[in-house]
Design an enzyme around this catalytic site. Sequence first.
Site, mmCIF file in Angstrom:
data_model
loop_
_atom_site.group_PDB
_atom_site.id
_atom_site.type_symbol
_atom_site.label_atom_id
_atom_site.label_comp_id
_atom_site.label_asym_id
_atom_site.label_seq_id
_atom_site.Cartn_x
_atom_site.Cartn_y
_atom_site.Cartn_z
ATOM 1 C CB THR A 132 -11.675 -0.686 -1.786
ATOM 2 O OG1 THR A 132 -11.427 0.288 -2.789
ATOM 3 C CG2 THR A 132 -10.697 -1.837 -1.929
ATOM 4 C CD GLU A 133 -17.288 -5.285 -0.568
ATOM 5 O OE1 GLU A 133 -17.204 -6.525 -0.733
ATOM 6 O OE2 GLU A 133 -18.364 -4.660 -0.501
ATOM 7 C CB ILE A 163 -12.260 3.228 3.837
ATOM 8 C CG1 ILE A 163 -12.859 1.922 3.293
ATOM 9 C CG2 ILE A 163 -13.152 4.432 3.540
ATOM 10 C CD1 ILE A 163 -12.902 1.798 1.781
ATOM 11 C CD GLN A 350 20.032 9.538 -6.992
ATOM 12 O OE1 GLN A 350 19.189 8.908 -6.387
ATOM 13 N NE2 GLN A 350 21.261 9.102 -7.151
ATOM 14 C CB ILE A 351 18.626 16.765 -5.726
ATOM 15 C CG1 ILE A 351 18.480 16.724 -7.247
ATOM 16 C CG2 ILE A 351 19.184 18.104 -5.260
ATOM 17 C CD1 ILE A 351 17.475 17.718 -7.814
ATOM 18 N N GLY A 353 20.865 13.388 -1.935
ATOM 19 C CA GLY A 353 21.879 12.374 -1.608
ATOM 20 C C GLY A 353 21.465 11.546 -0.397
ATOM 21 C CD GLU A 377 -9.876 8.910 -5.359
ATOM 22 O OE1 GLU A 377 -10.600 9.309 -6.274
ATOM 23 O OE2 GLU A 377 -9.930 9.318 -4.205
ATOM 24 C CB THR A 379 -4.301 0.356 -10.399
ATOM 25 O OG1 THR A 379 -4.993 -0.300 -11.483
ATOM 26 C CG2 THR A 379 -4.758 -0.216 -9.070
ATOM 27 C CD GLU A 381 -0.955 -1.695 -13.163
ATOM 28 O OE1 GLU A 381 -1.687 -1.175 -12.302
ATOM 29 O OE2 GLU A 381 0.285 -1.760 -13.029
HETATM 30 C C1 FAD Z 1 -3.848 4.322 1.426
HETATM 31 C C2 FAD Z 1 -5.022 3.886 0.619
HETATM 32 C C3 FAD Z 1 -6.197 4.622 0.669
HETATM 33 C C4 FAD Z 1 -7.341 4.186 -0.022
HETATM 34 N N1 FAD Z 1 -8.515 4.891 0.081
HETATM 35 C C5 FAD Z 1 -9.663 4.377 -0.449
HETATM 36 C C6 FAD Z 1 -10.922 5.001 -0.207
HETATM 37 O O1 FAD Z 1 -11.016 6.076 0.416
HETATM 38 N N2 FAD Z 1 -12.044 4.403 -0.677
HETATM 39 C C7 FAD Z 1 -12.008 3.222 -1.367
HETATM 40 O O2 FAD Z 1 -13.075 2.724 -1.741
HETATM 41 N N3 FAD Z 1 -10.814 2.627 -1.644
HETATM 42 C C8 FAD Z 1 -9.653 3.159 -1.198
HETATM 43 N N4 FAD Z 1 -8.440 2.527 -1.424
HETATM 44 C C9 FAD Z 1 -8.427 1.274 -2.180
HETATM 45 C C10 FAD Z 1 -7.875 1.420 -3.590
HETATM 46 O O3 FAD Z 1 -8.771 2.153 -4.382
HETATM 47 C C11 FAD Z 1 -7.603 0.000 -4.129
HETATM 48 O O4 FAD Z 1 -6.476 -0.504 -3.420
HETATM 49 C C12 FAD Z 1 -7.341 -0.013 -5.619
HETATM 50 O O5 FAD Z 1 -8.533 0.267 -6.338
HETATM 51 C C13 FAD Z 1 -6.797 -1.365 -6.115
HETATM 52 O O6 FAD Z 1 -7.554 -2.433 -5.631
HETATM 53 P P1 FAD Z 1 -6.807 -3.661 -4.915
HETATM 54 O O7 FAD Z 1 -5.925 -3.117 -3.862
HETATM 55 O O8 FAD Z 1 -7.824 -4.634 -4.522
HETATM 56 O O9 FAD Z 1 -5.882 -4.266 -6.038
HETATM 57 P P2 FAD Z 1 -6.303 -5.374 -7.116
HETATM 58 O O10 FAD Z 1 -7.582 -4.979 -7.774
HETATM 59 O O11 FAD Z 1 -6.219 -6.702 -6.491
HETATM 60 O O12 FAD Z 1 -5.137 -5.222 -8.183
HETATM 61 C C14 FAD Z 1 -3.827 -5.737 -7.981
HETATM 62 C C15 FAD Z 1 -2.996 -5.461 -9.240
HETATM 63 O O13 FAD Z 1 -3.605 -6.101 -10.377
HETATM 64 C C16 FAD Z 1 -3.866 -5.144 -11.378
HETATM 65 N N5 FAD Z 1 -5.096 -5.503 -12.089
HETATM 66 C C17 FAD Z 1 -6.307 -5.841 -11.554
HETATM 67 N N6 FAD Z 1 -7.201 -6.084 -12.532
HETATM 68 C C18 FAD Z 1 -6.558 -5.860 -13.704
HETATM 69 C C19 FAD Z 1 -6.925 -5.919 -15.088
HETATM 70 N N7 FAD Z 1 -8.170 -6.226 -15.466
HETATM 71 N N8 FAD Z 1 -5.989 -5.657 -16.018
HETATM 72 C C20 FAD Z 1 -4.726 -5.304 -15.651
HETATM 73 N N9 FAD Z 1 -4.316 -5.237 -14.387
HETATM 74 C C21 FAD Z 1 -5.214 -5.482 -13.418
HETATM 75 C C22 FAD Z 1 -4.023 -3.819 -10.635
HETATM 76 O O14 FAD Z 1 -3.818 -2.721 -11.499
HETATM 77 C C23 FAD Z 1 -2.947 -3.968 -9.572
HETATM 78 O O15 FAD Z 1 -1.703 -3.640 -10.111
HETATM 79 C C24 FAD Z 1 -7.274 2.994 -0.804
HETATM 80 C C25 FAD Z 1 -6.070 2.287 -0.895
HETATM 81 C C26 FAD Z 1 -4.959 2.716 -0.202
HETATM 82 C C27 FAD Z 1 -3.694 1.917 -0.310
#
Ligand code: FAD
Length: 400
Positions: A132-133, A163, A350-351, A353, A377, A379, A381
Amino acid sequence: MNAPLTMEASPRTETSEEILRDVENFCEQIRPSEELCYLEHRFNDETIRLGKEHNLLGLLVPREYGGRGADLRTYAKSLVRIGREGSGVRTLFSGHCSIGQLPIIAFGNEQQKKKYLPPAARGESIMAFGLTEPEAGSNPLEMQTTYRREGNHYILNGVKYLISNGGIADVVVTFAYPEGQQGRVSAFIVPTDGEGFEKEDLTAKMGLPTSNTAMFEMRDYPVPVENMLAAEGDGFRVAMTTLVSGRLSVAAGCLGVIEDCLIESISYAKERRQHGKEIGRHQLVQEHLAMIEIHRQASESILFSAVDAKITSDANPNDKELKRKADLLSAEAKFFTSNAAWDAADRAVQIYGGRGYSTLYRPARHLTDVRVCRIYEGTDEILKLKIAASLLGKDWEAFK
Ligand SMILES: Cc1cc2nc3c(=O)[nH]c(=O)nc-3n(C[C@H](O)[C@H](O)[C@H](O)COP(=O)(O)OP(=O)(O)OC[C@H]3O[C@@H](n4cnc5c(N)ncnc54)[C@H](O)[C@@H]3O)c2cc1C
């Protein structure tokens, strides 16, 4: 007794029971520090210390590379049990073992496996997976990290965001495009200790305080050419294959959360009295317990169906239909169990309270922690779209 830690370990294959006994001991010992770290809102480094002590940090690593060579079912059962201790503890294992070590196990050459797997299995080297970036989450192909070749090195530039284990990792598997030209993503095994690699912990999280989440930047960062993982341009396949296993690890952890919510809820419902009797005698409280149990049972079925599908697919690597089925089931299992765990934690709160709203108790900690399992890993969606595309055919992918 724990299995020996060295590569000279006896070749005898360990039974699932032996591994799960060590997991159980680990879980019993991790609880006090996990509770304390949660309340103090800090990373729990006992997870690594006890993980080493019980030889659990190389569960999936083959024995010839110093790991325990657990089969996928035993690994999943281990993560279910670890998940009961909290998604923070389990996330360290997912980051280190599933998405950190697995790409090297699956795609590494002999030299890479010999160099990186034994220290990772011993817990001397912690691993992470950096895909992720800031501008590339659901669509990793929008990543901006680049590499170019200079002599015996690739020079990497870019930022990876959110990450797991990113701030504590000694080695990350990460991904980049070739600089200044059309080309496909490649994967790299990147040691994090050189000049030009900077990490920053991300602590303003709504949950998961005991897990390390970080961003890192690579600025003209040299990585030896022998650290390219798989063939040049094959990085997206490495990433997507890894995420299938990563999703199974999240699903297993979520089943553990549901189990713990059930254990805690039953015990509290039998103890707490209101209106002259234990709250567990009130029918609406019983409804919560019944729903958590139904979700637990369904989650267990879908998880182990997905694990079995992955085992069958791995044994038949050229069968595309088995691979499609394994990918589909892993997405379904991750989607279903993470939503079920969120619901189970909500019902447990909820249980309990008013006490349920306090992080002094386990349900509130599960609730805030497990929410991320519907995001990382894949979302909710994106997984739904993947599932639909798997049914309709690749041409129908709605997330392109
Ligand atoms: C605590 C934590 C640990 C993590 N660990 C890792 C890790 O170890 N390695 C790593 O690489 N990443 C990691 N991540 C990143 C994670 O995988 C991403 O946050 C995730 O893939 C979503 O990307 P984003 O946050 O950029 O959301 P976005 O891609 O910006 O999405 C935002 C919203 O838009 C929705 N959306 C986007 N595109 C579409 C579409 N085409 N159709 C419908 N809905 C869409 C998404 O479902 C989401 O609800 C971690 C994140 C967290 C919070």
